[in-house]
Design a protein around this motif. Sequence first.
Motif, PDB file in Angstrom:
ATOM      1  N   LEU A 180      11.322   4.790  75.654  1.00 18.16           N
ATOM      2  CA  LEU A 180      11.581   4.715  73.745  1.00 18.16           C
ATOM      3  C   LEU A 180      11.204   6.000  73.714  1.00 18.16           C
ATOM      4  O   LEU A 180      11.326   6.157  72.349  1.00 18.16           O
ATOM      5  N   LEU A 224      13.916   8.133  73.282  1.00 18.16           N
ATOM      6  CA  LEU A 224      14.421   7.465  72.079  1.00 18.16           C
ATOM      7  C   LEU A 224      14.876   8.072  70.985  1.00 18.16           C
ATOM      8  O   LEU A 224      16.364   8.314  69.955  1.00 18.16           O
ATOM      9  N   MET A 225      13.602   8.429  70.549  1.00 21.17           N
ATOM     10  CA  MET A 225      12.680   8.515  69.586  1.00 21.17           C
ATOM     11  C   MET A 225      13.336  10.620  69.376  1.00 21.17           C
ATOM     12  O   MET A 225      13.563  10.620  68.586  1.00 21.17           O
ATOM     13  N   GLN A 272      15.817  11.902  70.495  1.00 17.57           N
ATOM     14  CA  GLN A 272      17.600  11.653  70.111  1.00 17.57           C
ATOM     15  C   GLN A 272      17.723  11.201  68.556  1.00 17.57           C
ATOM     16  O   GLN A 272      18.558  11.405  68.443  1.00 17.57           O
ATOM     17  N   MET A 304       3.045   2.940  70.740  1.00 17.23           N
ATOM     18  CA  MET A 304       4.720   3.524  72.081  1.00 17.23           C
ATOM     19  C   MET A 304       3.007   3.859  72.990  1.00 17.23           C
ATOM     20  O   MET A 304       4.032   4.167  74.064  1.00 17.23           O
TER      21      MET A 304
END
Lengths: 455, 455
Positions: A170, A173-174, A176, A418
């Motif tokens: 994750l 992705l954050m 990104q 997270m």
Amino acid sequence: MGTPTRIILREDEIPTQWYNIQPDLPNPLQPPLHPETGEPIGPEELAPIFPMNLIEQEVSQQRWIDIPGPVLEKLATYRPTPLQRAKALEEALGTPAKIYYKNEGVSPPGSHKPNTAIAQAYYNKEFGIKRLTTETGAGQWGSALAMACSLFGLECKVFMVRISFDQKPLRKLMMQAWNADCVASPSNETEIGRRILAEKPDTPGSLGIAISEAIEDCVRSDDTRYSLGSVLNHVMLHQTVIGLEAKRQLEMVGDYPDVVIGCAGGGSNFAGLSFPFLYDKINGRQVEVVATEPTACPTLTRGPFTYDFGDTGMTTPLLPMYTLGHDFVPPPIHAGGLRYHGMAPLVSRLVRDGLVEPRALHQNDCYESAVLFARTEGFICAPETSHAIATAIHEARRAKEEGKEKTILLNWSGHGLMDLSGYEAFFRGDLVDLALPEEDLRESLKGVEDLPKPK
Amino acid sequence: MGTPTRIILREDEIPTQWYNIQPDLPNPLQPPLHPETGEPIGPEELAPIFPMNLIEQEVSQQRWIDIPGPVLEKLATYRPTPLQRAKALEEALGTPAKIYYKNEGVSPPGSHKPNTAIAQAYYNKEFGIKRLTTETGAGQWGSALAMACSLFGLECKVFMVRISFDQKPLRKLMMQAWNADCVASPSNETEIGRRILAEKPDTPGSLGIAISEAIEDCVRSDDTRYSLGSVLNHVMLHQTVIGLEAKRQLEMVGDYPDVVIGCAGGGSNFAGLSFPFLYDKINGRQVEVVATEPTACPTLTRGPFTYDFGDTGMTTPLLPMYTLGHDFVPPPIHAGGLRYHGMAPLVSRLVRDGLVEPRALHQNDCYESAVLFARTEGFICAPETSHAIATAIHEARRAKEEGKEKTILLNWSGHGLMDLSGYEAFFRGDLVDLALPEEDLRESLKGVEDLPKPK
């Protein structure tokens, strides 16, 4: 509603200057040294890595430094942050103590890290830089810098320690989502990365390797610089908005802390909250200041005060600090942000001079405190933050035993949404209580034996 | 710093009353019906499922309802939430429009859901209830209720749809941190769960099944009640703190929206922001109100207005609403909170009477907007919230084309830090743009053909 739960500042009450503790230190900071010559490092030697405006800030002796307008504007996306009174926690503890927490978890990436990421992105942009490189362990810093670069239109490259990259998809992705390029380290994109991969294709990576890759990537382009999320003086400086706001918020309710608490990995969230209160302490006011760290990585409580490298790869200047030795490999505790062998020179100096008291805690104690906090106050904290909460709870229990009123202030440095896997291990009951064995410490300190000693 | 970025209310400015839109509706709400008798359901028939104080609120015709002190105190953990001006987004769009977003992502679980979870936990506790059951899809609602129960010392049981339970292990941990017991549905703990597992051991589960399990678990104990996170009137009521705060915050900067936007799944975050503005509209003020939904689950834009069951299992009373039919199985879009076949009766009534305009959007459009928002404003939104952002961006672009000033207000209902997998699909370019085929709609509407029709 009685005494307030949340003490709120309006946007025009964001501090407009950072507090620089350097001119107020009882003993001045000793300079970083060149590892080969042993001579103090000059600004020009840092120029390929940092922009000159930040290098100037690093050595500034000016007490108050103006926060530039564009930095204030971006900080205003989430600042001022709330100062909250943990009434339900106090009630659960049955303590006469008042517990206040400064909630830095409300920022977009969920921690205090953007306070300096935004400033650093701005200064680099002002200096004409187009791209920043950095390393990240658990991902908090990489996420914050990714966001800051996105807000100022800079490119961002993050080298993320392989094992975290694989365990925490994750986070990538954050980054990104904020347009950053995040790769697992060691990577094929640098000499050092390729060399390590050739030797050990299955390596989990390390922060030391990731730093070396980020610096190598940085120095090969004129328009690229490197960015560090902790340890350095200018990072501590940028974080002082936390403590400056907290002081003002406590004033609003007519209070002042007896004890100020922050967890310390590289030192930045601790410094951010505590330096404005240490200013008072240096000027004679009574206030205890506590830096908490894990027993598994007890830099301040068990390391010597000496010159050492900031990274495992021995590529950085020598810094005067408490350290477990640059070869130290911290055990896999869940508070990734506290797994650093060294400590900010400014924080180290203040511990050395007796102005800050370090304490080490076991991770089970910390998670127990984090769960009690979540079930009473609602917010689920980051594993790092749990160290500050546990220390505050100890103080509150002591106040109860002694039947004394006490005002406790802690830095709630980030949320743990997270990073819930540590909670999972705690609930399963298989969280290991790791204390550093004496022989391991002796071994890892061999690497600093021949390095210069600060006065 | 020019015009403010964040408009902040202090703690004593939290609204002390909820706004109940029922007495102001141009056409009154029609009652829920008993599915067998076709007669209006009386309060006593709901008593095994909801506490009487909430049932009274469900049918109340009183415009302003006092928020109890203990509810205000818990809301104060994160409220008032900031109203933020999306200046960097406006600049990126080059629009003359002003875009304001109400940031509900600052709550402990990261969404607007605790606004009603806290109120419901309180009223149940007041009524002597010891334990609440509920269902959750993606996990936002289950997390919020878990937290609220923890704050008021109630037990909490969450039936989480199996496929989400397996895909989102962090959500279960979050609920555990708040002391809730979260199980995958269908489970072995209910008759209906066991029956379905016996027939289809590999079933991914559904919200319909999870509701049936939560209700079965609830009705078998006197001290247990069921809690719903959307659809019902009292849930909409509790959410109106959002719009009441936003109105006050806009007044502080001398502004008023031309258009108010919320995404609508069951309707609660949309209602929360918009009802206080609809009060003005009903009283003659000019304001557009837009409810946005996915083209994959186009309840308001393509469903009929009719009586239907709230769940797939046909265990609830019949509600007068827009619906795609209780047999409708929404495709696997990432905005899990918008995958509901029906819509709150209050929201449905307002659409029916032309006071609210529904619009449907493709998920690619929504993610594109979410990414632009993250890269300019910093905050990464939940997949549901992206529908409101995309609609706001359309409005802002239209204002640019028309060269008109316009004030846009949207509900930023939650952050997306725990739901980043949709972003991953978007970045990979394999996010399917699903629009509901006409024949599928006709098929799923067969189930409502013989149900009563509201006037």
